[in-house]
Design a protein around this motif. Structure first.
Motif, PDB file in Angstrom:
ATOM      1  N   GLU A  37      -7.195  -9.100   0.987  1.00  0.00           N
ATOM      2  CA  GLU A  37      -6.490  -7.673   0.836  1.00  0.00           C
ATOM      3  C   GLU A  37      -6.993  -6.185   0.381  1.00  0.00           C
ATOM      4  OE1 GLU A  37      -7.863  -9.861  -1.538  1.00  0.00           O
ATOM      5  OE2 GLU A  37      -6.217 -11.499  -1.241  1.00  0.00           O
ATOM      6  N   ARG A  38      -7.854  -6.139   1.137  1.00  0.00           N
ATOM      7  CA  ARG A  38      -8.522  -5.358   1.342  1.00  0.00           C
ATOM      8  C   ARG A  38      -8.403  -4.781   3.175  1.00  0.00           C
ATOM      9  NH1 ARG A  38     -13.189  -5.068  -3.195  1.00  0.00           N
ATOM     10  NH2 ARG A  38     -12.296  -5.303  -4.862  1.00  0.00           N
ATOM     11  N   CYS A  39      -8.105  -5.672   3.764  1.00  0.00           N
ATOM     12  CA  CYS A  39      -8.385  -5.546   4.776  1.00  0.00           C
ATOM     13  C   CYS A  39      -6.805  -5.438   6.267  1.00  0.00           C
ATOM     14  CB  CYS A  39      -9.200  -6.694   5.866  1.00  0.00           C
ATOM     15  SG  CYS A  39      -9.378  -6.286   7.353  1.00  0.00           S
ATOM     16  N   VAL A  40      -7.186  -4.300   6.541  1.00  0.00           N
ATOM     17  CA  VAL A  40      -5.680  -3.935   7.718  1.00  0.00           C
ATOM     18  C   VAL A  40      -6.158  -3.940   8.987  1.00  0.00           C
ATOM     19  CG1 VAL A  40      -5.283  -2.284   6.200  1.00  0.00           C
ATOM     20  CG2 VAL A  40      -6.202  -1.693   8.469  1.00  0.00           C
ATOM     21  N   PHE A  41      -5.092  -4.681   9.319  1.00  0.00           N
ATOM     22  CA  PHE A  41      -5.091  -5.367  11.607  1.00  0.00           C
ATOM     23  C   PHE A  41      -4.935  -3.612  11.603  1.00  0.00           C
ATOM     24  CE2 PHE A  41      -2.182  -5.895  15.214  1.00  0.00           C
ATOM     25  CZ  PHE A  41      -3.056  -6.897  15.845  1.00  0.00           C
ATOM     26  N   VAL A  42      -5.940  -3.737  13.090  1.00  0.00           N
ATOM     27  CA  VAL A  42      -5.583  -2.690  14.023  1.00  0.00           C
ATOM     28  C   VAL A  42      -4.631  -2.876  15.176  1.00  0.00           C
ATOM     29  CG1 VAL A  42      -6.179  -0.264  14.295  1.00  0.00           C
ATOM     30  CG2 VAL A  42      -6.587  -0.913  12.256  1.00  0.00           C
ATOM     31  N   GLY A  43      -3.574  -2.848  15.882  1.00  0.00           N
ATOM     32  CA  GLY A  43      -3.381  -3.337  17.544  1.00  0.00           C
ATOM     33  C   GLY A  43      -3.359  -2.205  17.830  1.00  0.00           C
ATOM     34  N   GLY A  44      -2.529  -1.852  18.964  1.00  0.00           N
ATOM     35  CA  GLY A  44      -2.126  -1.218  20.288  1.00  0.00           C
ATOM     36  C   GLY A  44      -3.844  -0.162  20.269  1.00  0.00           C
ATOM     37  N   ILE A  67     -14.436   2.781   3.432  1.00  0.00           N
ATOM     38  CA  ILE A  67     -14.398   1.889   4.788  1.00  0.00           C
ATOM     39  C   ILE A  67     -15.780   1.335   4.549  1.00  0.00           C
ATOM     40  CG2 ILE A  67     -14.033   1.306   7.443  1.00  0.00           C
ATOM     41  CD1 ILE A  67     -12.490   3.715   7.947  1.00  0.00           C
ATOM     42  N   ARG A  68     -15.431   0.272   4.637  1.00  0.00           N
ATOM     43  CA  ARG A  68     -16.986  -0.910   4.534  1.00  0.00           C
ATOM     44  C   ARG A  68     -17.731  -1.309   6.052  1.00  0.00           C
ATOM     45  NH1 ARG A  68     -16.915  -4.530   0.395  1.00  0.00           N
ATOM     46  NH2 ARG A  68     -19.595  -5.137   0.914  1.00  0.00           N
ATOM     47  N   ARG A  69     -16.237  -1.992   6.262  1.00  0.00           N
ATOM     48  CA  ARG A  69     -16.325  -2.404   7.698  1.00  0.00           C
ATOM     49  C   ARG A  69     -15.419  -2.501   8.770  1.00  0.00           C
ATOM     50  NH1 ARG A  69     -17.667  -9.314   7.285  1.00  0.00           N
ATOM     51  NH2 ARG A  69     -14.724  -8.735   7.194  1.00  0.00           N
ATOM     52  N   ALA A  95      -7.061   0.241   1.526  1.00  0.00           N
ATOM     53  CA  ALA A  95      -6.233  -1.046   2.405  1.00  0.00           C
ATOM     54  C   ALA A  95      -4.566  -0.212   2.532  1.00  0.00           C
ATOM     55  CB  ALA A  95      -6.150  -1.715   2.455  1.00  0.00           C
ATOM     56  N   GLN A  96      -3.640  -0.109   1.165  1.00  0.00           N
ATOM     57  CA  GLN A  96      -2.422   0.174   1.514  1.00  0.00           C
ATOM     58  C   GLN A  96      -2.183   1.796   2.115  1.00  0.00           C
ATOM     59  OE1 GLN A  96       0.335  -2.179   0.453  1.00  0.00           O
ATOM     60  NE2 GLN A  96      -1.324  -3.676  -0.022  1.00  0.00           N
ATOM     61  N   THR A  97      -2.760   1.717   1.752  1.00  0.00           N
ATOM     62  CA  THR A  97      -2.693   3.749   1.999  1.00  0.00           C
ATOM     63  C   THR A  97      -3.238   3.655   3.669  1.00  0.00           C
ATOM     64  OG1 THR A  97      -3.420   4.665   0.000  1.00  0.00           O
ATOM     65  CG2 THR A  97      -3.539   6.617   2.510  1.00  0.00           C
ATOM     66  N   VAL A 114      -0.965  -0.260  12.752  1.00  0.00           N
ATOM     67  CA  VAL A 114      -1.440  -1.025  11.087  1.00  0.00           C
ATOM     68  C   VAL A 114      -0.278  -1.438  10.821  1.00  0.00           C
ATOM     69  CG1 VAL A 114      -2.920  -0.487   9.228  1.00  0.00           C
ATOM     70  CG2 VAL A 114      -2.387   1.049  11.944  1.00  0.00           C
ATOM     71  N   LYS A 115      -1.558  -2.859  10.377  1.00  0.00           N
ATOM     72  CA  LYS A 115      -1.099  -4.555   9.089  1.00  0.00           C
ATOM     73  C   LYS A 115      -1.723  -4.708   8.559  1.00  0.00           C
ATOM     74  CE  LYS A 115       3.242  -3.929  12.385  1.00  0.00           C
ATOM     75  NZ  LYS A 115       3.975  -2.630  11.677  1.00  0.00           N
ATOM     76  N   PRO A 116      -0.654  -5.528   7.444  1.00  0.00           N
ATOM     77  CA  PRO A 116      -1.955  -6.430   6.886  1.00  0.00           C
ATOM     78  C   PRO A 116      -2.304  -7.286   7.011  1.00  0.00           C
ATOM     79  CG  PRO A 116       0.618  -6.013   5.254  1.00  0.00           C
ATOM     80  CD  PRO A 116       0.338  -5.386   6.427  1.00  0.00           C
ATOM     81  N   LYS A 117      -3.686  -7.762   6.940  1.00  0.00           N
ATOM     82  CA  LYS A 117      -4.220  -9.535   7.956  1.00  0.00           C
ATOM     83  C   LYS A 117      -3.678  -9.764   6.601  1.00  0.00           C
ATOM     84  CE  LYS A 117      -8.824 -10.649   7.985  1.00  0.00           C
ATOM     85  NZ  LYS A 117      -8.679 -12.205   7.208  1.00  0.00           N
TER      86      LYS A 117
END
Length: 168
Positions: A37-44, A67-69, A95-97, A114-117
């Protein structure tokens, strides 16, 4: 068997040797340390003349929260970056921000997705977003924060899950 060895005992030995209990426990510990829930996918991240480094992504997302990782994924066969990453935050609100940065420009020519993991499910299949170690030529290397590092102890990685130790 002719030697008086119980076949069920042999099967038990082989089953214990292939046991996934330690791996499952380690995966559970990672899920607790870095909740999805605290992780986001970053594409592009693909394309462009220069490679993107975890520190650059951390700088881009630092306004969202702690940011943790940062994990940039690598193809374990070719050793090339796969064009996406995961950013783990210290809390759900951060993560929501970060999701609000979807479509923002990054290093001029790139536009980040940027999408939810996606949830990893039962740990089988693609898109798990977990972090491995190992590599060759700088790929698969871990970046640790701390004194002189980024983020005061955050974990930076360019990885691919299940990479063998010491290279591919």
């Amino acid at each position: 068997l002719a030697d008086g060895i119980d076949p069920s005992a042999i099967a038990a030995v082989f089953a214990a040797a292939g046991s996934t209990a330690p791996a499952a426990a380690a995966a559970e510990a990672r899920r607790q340390e870095y909740p999805e829930e605290r992780c986001v996918f970053v594409g592009g991240l693909e394309g462009g003349d220069e490679e993107i480094w975890p520190e650059q992504l951390a700088e881009h997302f630092k306004a969202c929260g702690e940011i943790r990782r940062v994990t940039i994924k690598i193809d374990k066969v070719t050793g090339e970056r796969m064009g996406f990453a995961y950013v783990d935050f210290a809390d759900d609100a951060s993560a929501q921000t970060a999701l609000s940065l979807d479509g923002f420009p990054f290093f001029g020519t790139r536009v980040l997705r940027v999408k939810p993991k996606r949830p990893s499910g039962d740990g089988k299949g693609f898109g798990k977003g977990k972090c491995g170690k190992g590599g060759k030529g700088g790929k698969g290397k871990d970046w640790w924060g701390g004194s002189g590092g980024w983020g005061g102890g955050a974990y930076w990685a360019i990885t691919n899950k299940n990479w063998s130790k010491g290279g591919y």
